[in-house]
Design a protein around this motif. Structure first.
Motif: not given
Length: 350
Positions: A13-18, A128-133
């Motif tokens: 998740p941290v990498q997705q935020i980056i 974007f993070t929500s979409y991927d998950r």
């Protein structure tokens, strides 16, 4: 970093935020100058709200949108501290770019970038993070209908992001329109909640959802299908930067065209309410519903009035979607390979 942490999506998740934050930053840097110039050209042509209706000091209200976020631009007597500095006469888009750079410096093309990033970065990270998950979860649950997963995930992710960011957007609009101090802003919000309840913080949520949720559903569905088609045509097993960029631009353009009527309605409502906010006008009249306003636009300007500004919207949305998604996918691919290398067992040399 353990194997379980990267098992489902390949990155943490941290990498997705980056990577999503990097995408939002790059998109804003590339697209912001287009809208700065657009606002200057709008300001010299005609006001977007009739001064004889307002009966107050002259001023224009414009909607600034760099493909990630919408902002109201208030210009009292042709000036605004953030978005618009001084009136000039331009002969066209290229002339506007040249004059702004000569007279005000190249940095003026990125006027208003900080408030854009304050809102765009957290909204983009959540989205974007929500979409991927959600996509991965729905593809697992809807195994026989996996193609529908991007559509549902895009709609749900956008709904969540809009709902979460809506109160912040309202606060930002009030600060921008009235130049409120933080103590005055706190009092303003307190009075609004006391009078109209907590739901008043989500004012304007409905029109935003009507535009953004269908946009996201269509965008992600077409994007995923476009990637598969382009990979098949090019004979590659993995997507490339060019494939992601092209799929993002095309899917963004399609979604922008279909949802343009809702964007026209939302823009008109933002401008009218923004003018009243800027001039401290209080109205007890309820704003018209989206459908009533659509009907009014058709009566006044014909059916084509619902598609006003099609080309400017495409010029912004297509590159914004392309830059954002290609940057995001490139970042994910980078971290995926990095994590895979770190998880490889180390061979001991005897």
């Amino acid at each position: 970093m353990g194997a379980k942490e990267v098992e489902s999506t390949g990155i943490t998740p941290v990498q997705q935020i980056i990577v999503s934050s990097s995408g939002a930053l790059l998109t804003s840097l590339f697209v912001t100058p287009l809208d700065v110039v657009k606002i200057r050209l709008q300001a010299q042509n005609k006001p977007l709200y009739k001064e004889n209706v307002l009966r107050s000091k002259p001023g224009n209200c414009f909607v600034y949108c760099n493909g990630l976020m919408d902002h109201l631009c208030f210009c009292d007597n042709g000036n605004s501290k953030v978005w618009y500095k001084a009136p000039s006469r331009f002969q066209g888009t290229l002339d506007a770019f040249i004059q702004i750079i000569r007279k005000e410096g190249i940095k003026s093309l990125w006027s208003g970038l900080p408030p854009t990033l304050v809102m765009a970065v957290p909204a983009t990270v959540v989205y974007f993070t929500s979409y991927d998950r959600l996509r991965d979860f729905l593809m697992y649950k809807l195994e026989n209908y996996a193609n529908v997963a991007p559509l549902l995930a895009g709609a749900i992710a956008r709904l969540g992001a809009v709902t979460l960011i809506s109160p912040l957007e309202l606060i930002r609009t009030k600060m921008q329109s009235r130049q409120l101090s933080y103590s005055e802003l706190h009092q303003c919000i307190h009075n609004a909640v006391a009078k109209n309840g907590w739901l008043s913080l989500w004012r304007g949520w409905g029109p935003t959802v009507l535009r953004d949720v269908p946009f996201s559903a269509m965008y992600w569905y077409n994007y995923e299908q476009g990637k598969k088609w382009l990979c098949k045509r090019s004979g590659t097993a993995e997507t490339t930067f060019a494939i992601n960029f092209t799929s993002g631009a095309v899917s963004g353009s399609i979604a922008a065209i279909v949802t343009l009527p809702f964007d026209v309605v939302k823009t008109r409502r933002q401008i009218e309410l923004g003018e009243l906010e800027a001039l401290n006008k209080v109205t007890t009249k309820k704003s018209s519903s989206t459908w009533i306003m659509m009907n009014r636009i058709i009566v006044e300007n014909g059916f084509t009035g619902l598609f006003t500004g099609l080309m400017p919207r495409l010029i912004k949305v297509a590159p914004a979607c392309a830059i954002m998604i290609s940057t995001y996918e490139f970042g994910k691919s980078f971290f995926y390979k990095l994590n895979a290398e770190q998880l490889k067992p180390v061979k001991l040399v005897p």
